[in-house]
Write an enzyme that holds these catalytic residues in place. Structure first.
Site, PDB file in Angstrom:
ATOM      1  N   SER A 177     -16.335 -34.346 -67.244  1.00 27.59           N
ATOM      2  CA  SER A 177     -16.187 -35.658 -65.858  1.00 27.59           C
ATOM      3  C   SER A 177     -15.901 -37.009 -66.260  1.00 27.59           C
ATOM      4  CB  SER A 177     -18.091 -35.847 -65.563  1.00 27.59           C
ATOM      5  OG  SER A 177     -17.641 -36.577 -64.908  1.00 27.59           O
ATOM      6  N   TYR A 198     -26.373 -39.285 -66.164  1.00 25.56           N
ATOM      7  CA  TYR A 198     -25.219 -38.380 -65.615  1.00 25.56           C
ATOM      8  C   TYR A 198     -24.428 -38.621 -66.841  1.00 25.56           C
ATOM      9  CZ  TYR A 198     -21.773 -35.178 -63.384  1.00 25.56           C
ATOM     10  OH  TYR A 198     -21.117 -34.775 -63.140  1.00 25.56           O
TER      11      TYR A 198
END
Ligand code: NAD
Length: 253
Positions: free
Chosen positions: A139, A152
């Protein structure tokens, strides 16, 4: 790009993974569509078969060592071997400040996004045929901290370290491993409706500057990294973020 090859894709029931499964099948791969939710994996298989491709659905939890072994077993049983793997499944966490992140939430996010990728990567090392490749989905949150999603961002930072650390072992087996690092993608993870349709890549419109990306725009880069066109690329983390991280963001008012 993938004629005669077998692909395994985790998170293949939705979003980026579903787009990648369909594009791999269009490019000639037989595809093992893996997802925690077997019904969504079966839906992706239906889309592939309707378009004339070949695929199987596998319900598996990537955080489980046994399920990682089984998903490769099922792919090999159906198609004889696995050549390329897109380890893409992941979960987001609720947007909350760090002090509200519980140990349980932290462990859950790390178990799927980091341990899941670690288990998949170890299987890839044993199972992929020489000349094959693996791509993991990290990401843009692997590059910048994320104040409201610390678990995350931590999991995705770790995933980049894992991919880079795996490059030598992969190269020793005539394999490659890379990561794609998407910006904001319009998938169910971000509460966007699922998109079943695939466009010919040559007719994709450019993403708006720092704007949202389509799942297929991420899948196309993953496919390139899985293909022999990327034979010189190993241990890379490739942003696909429409320049979201290319310049300083405007300061909050
Ligand atoms: P999505 O929610 O549409 O799809 C994720 C899929 O993974 C779902 O089908 C889900 O069932 C599956 N999954 C979740 N946990 C699993 C598990 N334990 N085992 C097997 N499958 C599991 O999301 P997406 O946006 O397509 O996300 C795909 C990947 O891209 C994720 O790793 C995510 O972190 C990453 N990513 C997404 C964005 C974004 O903006 N959507 C941005 C950067 C990175």
């Amino acid at each position: 790009m993938f004629k005669g090859r077998v692909a395994l894709v985790t998170g293949g029931g939705s979003g980026i993974g579903a787009a990648a499964c369909q594009r791999l099948a269009i490019e000639g791969a037989k595809v093992a569509v893996v997802d925690l939710k077997g019904d969504t994996a079966a839906h992706t298989v239906e889309l592939i078969e309707k378009a004339g491709g070949s695929a199987i659905a596998v319900a598996a939890d990537i955080s489980s060592p046994e399920d990682n072994v089984r998903m490769f077993d099922e792919a090999e049983a159906a198609f004889g071997q696995v050549d390329v793997a897109f380890l893409n499944a992941g979960i987001l966490q609720p947007y909350i400040p760090l002090e509200q992140v519980t140990v349980e939430l932290f462990d859950k996010v790390l178990a799927v996004n980091l341990r899941g990728a670690f288990l998949g990567i170890q299987q890839c090392l044993q199972r992929l045929k020489p000349g094959g490749a693996c791509v993991a989905t990290a990401s843009a949150a692997a590059y910048l901290g994320f104040a409201e999603a610390a678990a995350y961002a931590t999991s995705k930072h770790g995933l980049i370290g894992l991919v880079r650390s795996s490059a030598a072992a992969f190269a020793a087996r005539d394999l490659r491993i890379n990561a794609v690092c998407p910006g904001m993608v319009m998938t169910p993870m971000n509460s966007f409706a699922a998109i079943d349709t695939i466009e010919p890549p040559e007719s994709l419109a450019n993403a708006p500057y720092r704007g949202g990306l389509t799942p297929q725009q991420i899948a196309e880069v993953a496919l390139f990294l899985l293909s022999q066109g990327a034979s010189g690329v190993n241990g890379l983390a490739q942003l696909v973020d429409s320049a979201a991280l290319a310049t300083f963001a405007p300061l909050p008012q």
